[in-house]
Design an enzyme around this catalytic site. Structure first.
Site, PDB file in Angstrom:
ATOM      1  N   ASP A 208      -2.262   0.314  -7.659  1.00 50.75           N
ATOM      2  CA  ASP A 208      -3.435  -0.499  -7.334  1.00 50.75           C
ATOM      3  C   ASP A 208      -2.999  -1.951  -7.505  1.00 50.75           C
ATOM      4  O   ASP A 208      -2.972  -2.467  -8.620  1.00 50.75           O
ATOM      5  CB  ASP A 208      -4.598  -0.159  -8.270  1.00 50.75           C
ATOM      6  CG  ASP A 208      -5.842  -0.965  -7.960  1.00 50.75           C
ATOM      7  OD1 ASP A 208      -6.118  -1.207  -6.765  1.00 50.75           O
ATOM      8  OD2 ASP A 208      -6.532  -1.378  -8.911  1.00 50.75           O
TER       9      ASP A 208
ATOM     10  N   GLU B 140      -2.624   0.936  -2.433  1.00 49.22           N
ATOM     11  CA  GLU B 140      -3.914   0.624  -1.823  1.00 49.22           C
ATOM     12  C   GLU B 140      -3.717  -0.397  -0.715  1.00 49.22           C
ATOM     13  O   GLU B 140      -3.077  -1.427  -0.910  1.00 49.22           O
ATOM     14  CB  GLU B 140      -4.884   0.078  -2.865  1.00 49.22           C
ATOM     15  CG  GLU B 140      -6.267  -0.191  -2.288  1.00 49.22           C
ATOM     16  CD  GLU B 140      -7.257  -0.591  -3.345  1.00 49.22           C
ATOM     17  OE1 GLU B 140      -7.868   0.311  -3.956  1.00 49.22           O
ATOM     18  OE2 GLU B 140      -7.413  -1.802  -3.563  1.00 49.22           O
TER      19      GLU B 140
ATOM     20  N   ASP C  76      -8.248  -0.590 -13.174  1.00 47.72           N
ATOM     21  CA  ASP C  76      -7.067  -0.641 -12.302  1.00 47.72           C
ATOM     22  C   ASP C  76      -6.174   0.587 -12.519  1.00 47.72           C
ATOM     23  O   ASP C  76      -5.576   1.100 -11.571  1.00 47.72           O
ATOM     24  CB  ASP C  76      -6.254  -1.916 -12.582  1.00 47.72           C
ATOM     25  CG  ASP C  76      -7.115  -3.155 -12.527  1.00 47.72           C
ATOM     26  OD1 ASP C  76      -7.344  -3.660 -11.420  1.00 47.72           O
ATOM     27  OD2 ASP C  76      -7.572  -3.597 -13.602  1.00 47.72           O
TER      28      ASP C  76
END
Length: 180
Positions: free
Chosen positions: A7, A68, A141
């Site tokens: 992430d 991501e 996160d």
């Protein structure tokens, strides 16, 4: 399959490793956050992210890295930092010959919760449940990184099979080649 989920972020870059196959219980191998000081210049921050990711790759030996996909936000500086951290993750994996895949936030949310509009609390709760963890991974996160890995194991496996099937087909001549 062992997947490192990333992430991306400049201040907190979530990382999580999940192992498993579709239809079977998944196992969390590791989870954490690579942190950089917000007041530091961009170059040293990206270097810290690179060094942290290299350690995760060395330690956990993933077969694939799921990152991501950066999407447009109103704050351009946030998007730029996220995109730069994302590029570092892709570079580290590619340098080692590890395949990289990108998943959108809504795709990850849908895979993990059933809804592409789920909030962070719902994603964290489902990650905790799916990986049978005693407590939710923190910060968000870290949970998001695990969700990315889960998403790829569940959804990416089908995508990988389709890509392999297409790649195994004999190459067809393009219309230009055919006319020659």
């Amino acid at each position: 399959m062992r997947v490192l989920g990333v992430d991306p972020g400049l201040t907190r870059c979530g990382v999580g490793v999940v192992e498993g196959t579709p239809g079977r219980p998944l196992t969390m191998v590791g989870v954490g956050v690579i942190r950089t000081p917000a007041e530091a210049e961009i170059g040293p921050r990206l270097l810290l992210i690179e060094q942290g990711l290299e350690q995760w790759l060395d330690t956990h030996q993933p077969e694939l890295v799921a990152v991501e996909r950066v999407f447009a936000q109103h704050n351009v500086s946030t998007v730029m930092g996220t995109a730069q951290a994302s590029a570092v993750a892709m570079l580290c994996a590619t340098r080692r010959g590890i395949p990289v895949t990108l998943h959108t936030p809504s795709e990850v949310k849908a895979a993990v919760t059933g809804s592409g509009r789920a909030d962070k609390a719902q994603v964290t709760a489902m990650v905790t449940r799916l990986l049978r963890l005693a407590e939710p991974p923190k910060p968000a996160d870290a949970a998001d990184a695990l969700a990315l890995a889960i998403c790829h194991i569940w959804r990416g496996a089908a995508h990988n099979r389709i890509a392999a099937a297409v790649a195994s087909q004999p190459r067809r001549a393009t219309s230009r080649e055919y006319r020659r």
